[in-house]
Scaffold this motif. Sequence first.
Motif, short mmCIF file in Angstrom:
data_model
loop_
_atom_site.label_atom_id
_atom_site.label_comp_id
_atom_site.label_asym_id
_atom_site.label_seq_id
_atom_site.Cartn_x
_atom_site.Cartn_y
_atom_site.Cartn_z
N GLU A 123 0.80 -1.33 -0.06
CA GLU A 123 -0.20 -0.03 0.21
C GLU A 123 0.97 1.36 0.07
N ARG A 133 -3.14 5.05 -4.94
CA ARG A 133 -3.25 4.82 -3.52
C ARG A 133 -4.35 5.36 -2.79
N THR A 134 -4.80 6.66 -3.15
CA THR A 134 -5.82 7.06 -2.65
C THR A 134 -7.32 6.48 -2.98
N GLY A 190 -7.55 3.51 -4.05
CA GLY A 190 -7.42 2.29 -3.08
C GLY A 190 -7.96 2.44 -1.91
N ARG A 191 -7.59 3.66 -1.14
CA ARG A 191 -7.88 3.70 0.45
C ARG A 191 -9.52 4.09 0.15
N LEU A 192 -9.91 4.89 -0.56
CA LEU A 192 -11.39 5.10 -0.76
C LEU A 192 -12.43 3.86 -1.17
N LYS A 242 -11.74 0.98 -0.22
CA LYS A 242 -11.66 0.02 0.96
C LYS A 242 -12.49 0.58 2.08
N GLU A 243 -12.54 1.88 1.89
CA GLU A 243 -13.55 2.75 3.11
C GLU A 243 -15.00 2.72 2.63
#
Lengths: 354, 354
Positions: B189, B197-198, B200-202, B204-205
């Motif tokens: 990550e 990366r951003t 991917g984070r979003l 996931k959330e």
Amino acid sequence: MAKPIHISLDVMGGDSGAEVVLPGAEIALLRHPDTRFLLFGHEKVVLPLLEKYPRVRDASTFHHCDVSVAMDAKPSQALKQGRWRSSMWRSIEAVKTGDADVAVSAGNTGALMAMSKFCLRTMANIERPAIAAIWPTTRGESVVLDVGATIGADAQQLIDFAILGGAMARALFGIEKPTVGLLNIGVEEVKGLEEVRTAGRLLKETPLRSFTYAGFVEGDDLGKGTVDVVVTEGFAGNIALKTAEGTAKQIGGYLRSAMQRTLMARLGYLLARSAFDRLREKMDPRKVNGGVFLGLNGIVIKSHGGTDAEGFASAIGLAYDMVRNELLHKIAQDLIHYHRGRFATPADQTEGES
Amino acid sequence: MAKPIHISLDVMGGDSGAEVVLPGAEIALLRHPDTRFLLFGHEKVVLPLLEKYPRVRDASTFHHCDVSVAMDAKPSQALKQGRWRSSMWRSIEAVKTGDADVAVSAGNTGALMAMSKFCLRTMANIERPAIAAIWPTTRGESVVLDVGATIGADAQQLIDFAILGGAMARALFGIEKPTVGLLNIGVEEVKGLEEVRTAGRLLKETPLRSFTYAGFVEGDDLGKGTVDVVVTEGFAGNIALKTAEGTAKQIGGYLRSAMQRTLMARLGYLLARSAFDRLREKMDPRKVNGGVFLGLNGIVIKSHGGTDAEGFASAIGLAYDMVRNELLHKIAQDLIHYHRGRFATPADQTEGES
């Protein structure tokens, strides 16, 4: 006789460490007996195994290192724990001190690049280093860079990569003036990434002595070998490299399963065995193992972490060739020529050409 | 019986125009007799040739267009000369008016995308359209997008692509909840492009109903078929696509020359002929011909410009499937679910799930 080439090896690097590095060094030594190794690793691991390779032992000096950089260490972590004392750091440092002409490691790419940058520093006029890969093509081989050292690149950095890659092609292929293309989508000048278009324009405007700028190339030009050097920023370059590796594996798998499907196919396979062997050899990724770190004050070669002795020997062979063919000297020369040409008045240029 | 599918064809598009489009339509019609065509092209070119394909003629309405968009026209040029009256424009317009369910053109990609955007407009909540390709993998097929509609993408656009690609995978493969990966370099990550990366984070959330986010994938995962949908911005996506095509050709060339090298190899080739035929069929680029324009208020399919009738028939088949399996409806549904999930309070989410 030429001066021997001194190669420092991070014996602890890679998935199998010494088990692959030492037999790899043995194979490489048979190919180039005028090689001397500086071995960096833990004495408990390396010394007992080294007894099995007396030729390597006799051509080497051994340097004990307490610390090894883990294959999954983050670059910052590796720097913190491994600086000054890890086998990876010390093999790079040997290049800095001049004890070695080049370093080879199968260790983790991010850590190796971070340490190489920290220890060797980038060359004057180069902002960021690149990793250059050798790409097998229908016509032979090309140099492709950057394949993952940096993400994104502005026009000047792409031009730096063109100079670095051009110098490597001169050293590797013995061509006097390699052709260099910029990887883009679409070959028309109006298309593609802004930075790539600007780099293309600048390369057209500047008198170039060490390479010929051949314009934009596309993804399918990589395998065709349309140019000797393909320049791109590291994100697209890394994806292209891994996509090609993946496609080759995929087709290899199709071929294997097709050849096992029927009795006739299996019989045909047996008859054409030597042809298949040639094909397998042609596609053998171990033969072109080794990413070259370019743009630093010293050469570092990154071997695949999961390679075997044969593959590691290829990486050492590449290291040997890069030193023997004076890669660093060629880069320095080409940088001077480029920057002189760039700021030259027409009169200077004529002078420079003579 | 289900309602017939109406497909508008830009008969003048592609390197060979009507010579490929009409026989392609004939093949496609045999596969799906419940297809009706709207043919757009110049009467002098199309009508005489159409007599040779009575089945197509009987299943079609013909619409004369004075103008054809050249294969090398710049998008702005194509728009200026071809808007309202070219065969390309009018085949897209038929989708807007509802006369056709989908349009297929082998014309120039840039012009086709520019016209499609201008005529159909992007969907609500979608900033930029994407081109999705079908990628043959070891496990079957995956959807890969964007392969060249846009250059660069921010995190939200990558998420849009994930939703669009997920809906297409649902329509194409009949999977209820496809897996979606973000193309990156390195699966950790901490690595890779900031926007990726951003995104991917979003992903996931946010609660996702229409697909499963499977994390980062790398270039070699494309051929492996690690995920059903691979999301990337168009520069890297286009380079990956062309690199894979180039690598496949390169290996095909190696294989051919290896099999012709010796008498034994040629004999083996003859025996294993059917296996080679299977392999060739498996690698046949015509089978997966067709880029799907996603994110517009209507579906447009781009066929390879240089394909033959068989390849064009595949593009029509893809168009047929996308309509039959309600791609547009699925996209609209998935967009609503995503945006509802994104702004939902926990209570809303429970409600949404029920």
